[in-house]
Scaffold this active site. Structure first.
Site, PDB file in Angstrom:
ATOM      1  CB  SER A 107      -1.031   0.065   1.161  1.00 40.78           C
ATOM      2  OG  SER A 107      -2.053   0.960   1.074  1.00 40.78           O
ATOM      3  CG  ASP A 155      -2.377   3.754  -1.359  1.00 44.08           C
ATOM      4  OD1 ASP A 155      -3.378   3.998  -2.566  1.00 44.08           O
ATOM      5  OD2 ASP A 155      -2.687   3.171  -0.559  1.00 44.08           O
ATOM      6  CG  ASP A 165      -2.983  -0.558  -2.334  1.00 51.04           C
ATOM      7  OD1 ASP A 165      -2.830   0.458  -2.109  1.00 51.04           O
ATOM      8  OD2 ASP A 165      -3.784  -1.262  -1.617  1.00 51.04           O
ATOM      9  CG  ASP A 211      -6.302   1.191  -1.070  1.00 54.60           C
ATOM     10  OD1 ASP A 211      -5.311   1.813  -1.108  1.00 54.60           O
ATOM     11  OD2 ASP A 211      -6.480   0.502  -0.216  1.00 54.60           O
TER      12      ASP A 211
HETATM   13 MG    MG Z   1      -3.633   1.596  -0.198  1.00 51.14          MG
END
Ligand code: MG
Length: 446
Positions: free
Chosen positions: A95, A236, A238, A240
């Site tokens: 992440s 960020d 990944d 999300d």
């Molecule tokens: Mg993330």
């Protein structure tokens, strides 16, 4: 019983606490538990191939078939798992953590991050090494799949993009060399003119660190201003989480964007908004003015998501830019957040800086106290605190006339975290100091 999963799956430093041996064993444990079809994806980190191949090896040794989606944002994988007949999904990502970290996250067949109970089952198999072993002619197979267009089309199908006029918005996207590179420029350019920064995938993160903080996204802030753009969006690692920059190049904190989009959602459909107890009161204040109601949970995105499912909430999210849109799926979703902000700006005919001004401002201080027996001290503090209202959802939250304090024991470190919020810095500091002293007194350190 030993614990493997933290609040965000299993995380660690590459070839140290996050090794190929761990990944192989965890792959075997996941496969033994699910016994089915598993979809796997990664972000852009340098250790992804090592860890992904180890997880896949473990999975197929138990007889699971694996569908390899290569690099994809976490929400793209989760959306695909939800809509396919896969039994689970695995994401290799750390992440927002620095490049040397990596992690393994498991999602259930509904696309939502695994519940703690199911994590415990997998931990049990992992630590007891009770792995299922498929026969030589029953080993799983590996297939390549492409899930990116499915995600982009899914987001666009839910957006009211007809309100956005052609050429109305210029948006600068900072993909941060992460998984966002594979979807966000393609998605956002469907509704706006896009300038992309750090849009080449690279696990060394040459553009910036993966966490979208004010220090890390200075280039984006400058570029928005220099190009006369209407909006900047940073993701960020990944993708999300989405953090916004207004048309003046000013960083918009995640609690403000959470409040703005939550207010917009409850205006459309009256209902409940779910957020952790650590979130600024600006969200509750703003949502109430729009006719909505706030429901607080313990800290952690999967907990927020599961609560939203349970009470049929209209919206939810965290102050770090993680926003959850139940009409799409019950997980943080950077693509949905991007399109929702543009849709909202088009419908209201307002600039982001104007929308930010409508949200009340508070000052939040985060600090901590070192404390070995943090859980025991927290129990003792329960009898020592007084306030207008006391909330035990996660640790102890004490509301006073001029703000609130939240004290939480860390699950992984010997500390108690303190969050103190007031109308201004002075008030917040006074509240933080008062409770820091209270904890220190309990520790016999005064
Ligand atoms: Mg993330």
């Amino acid at each position: 019983m030993q614990r493997l999963f933290g609040t965000n799956g299993v995380r660690g430093i590459t070839n140290d606490s996050m090794s190929s041996e761990l990944a192989l064993k965890l792959g075997k444990a996941i496969g033994s538990y699910f016994e089915g079809n598993i979809i796997i994806a990664t972000d852009t980190r340098t250790s992804n191939e090592m860890l992904k191949n180890a997880v896949i090896s473990g999975l197929i040794s138990t007889g699971c078939n694996v569908f390899d989606a290569k690099i994809a944002p976490s929400p793209a994988l989760q959306y695909y798992v939800k809509h396919s007949d896969a039994d689970a999904g695995v994401i290799i990502t750390a992440s927002h953590n620095p490049p040397e970290f990596n992690g393994i996250k498991v999602v259930d067949e509904d696309g939502v991050e695994l519940s703690r109970n199911k994590e415990k089952e997998i931990e049990k198999i992992y630590f007891n090494e009770r792995f299922k072993k498929a026969g030589w002619n029953e080993l799983g197979k590996v297939y390549d799949i492409d899930i990116l267009d499915f995600y982009i089309e899914g987001v666009l199908s839910l957006a009211n993009t007809e309100k956005i006029k052609e050429g109305q918005f210029k948006v600068v996207l900072d993909c941060g060399n992460g998984a966002a590179c594979y979807t966000m420029p393609y998605l956002v350019s469907q509704v706006a003119d896009v300038i992309s920064l750090n849009a080449q995938p690279d696990g060394n993160f040459p553009g910036r660190q993966p966490e979208p903080t004010p220090e890390n996204i200075k280039d984006l802030m400058k570029t928005v201003k220099a190009t006369g753009a209407d909006l900047g969006i940073a993701y960020d690692g990944d993708a999300d989480r989405a953090i916004f920059v207004d048309e003046n190049g000013e960083f918009v904190y995640g609690d403000k964007s959470l409040a703005i989009i939550a207010g917009y959602k409850v205006e459309k459909k009256r209902g409940k908004v779910v957020t952790p107890v650590s979130t600024s009161s600006c969200v509750e204040d703003y949502v109430k003015t729009k006719g909505g109601e706030i429901v607080y949970t313990k800290v952690g995105a999967p907990i927020v998501a599961r609560k939203m499912l349970e009470i049929n909430a209209v919206f939810g999210g965290e102050e770090n830019g993680g926003l959850i849109f139940p009409e799409h799926q019950y997980c943080r979703d950077g693509g949905m957040a991007s399109i929702a902000m543009l849709e909202l700006m088009a419908e209201k005919g307002k600039k982001l800086s104007e929308l930010v001004k409508e949200v009340p401002s508070y000052y939040l201080i985060k600090t901590k106290v070192k404390c070995e027996n943090n859980k025991e001290i927290m129990e003792r503090l329960k009898n020592k605190v007084e306030g207008e209202k006391i909330d035990y959802t996660d640790g102890i939250k004490v509301y006073s006339k001029d703000g609130w304090v939240l004290m939480r024991p860390s699950g992984t470190e010997p500390i108690i975290r303190i969050y103190a919020e007031g109308k201004d810095e002075k008030t917040a500091r006074r509240i933080a100091d008062r409770y820091k002293k209270l904890i220190e007194k309990e520790l016999g350190r005064d």
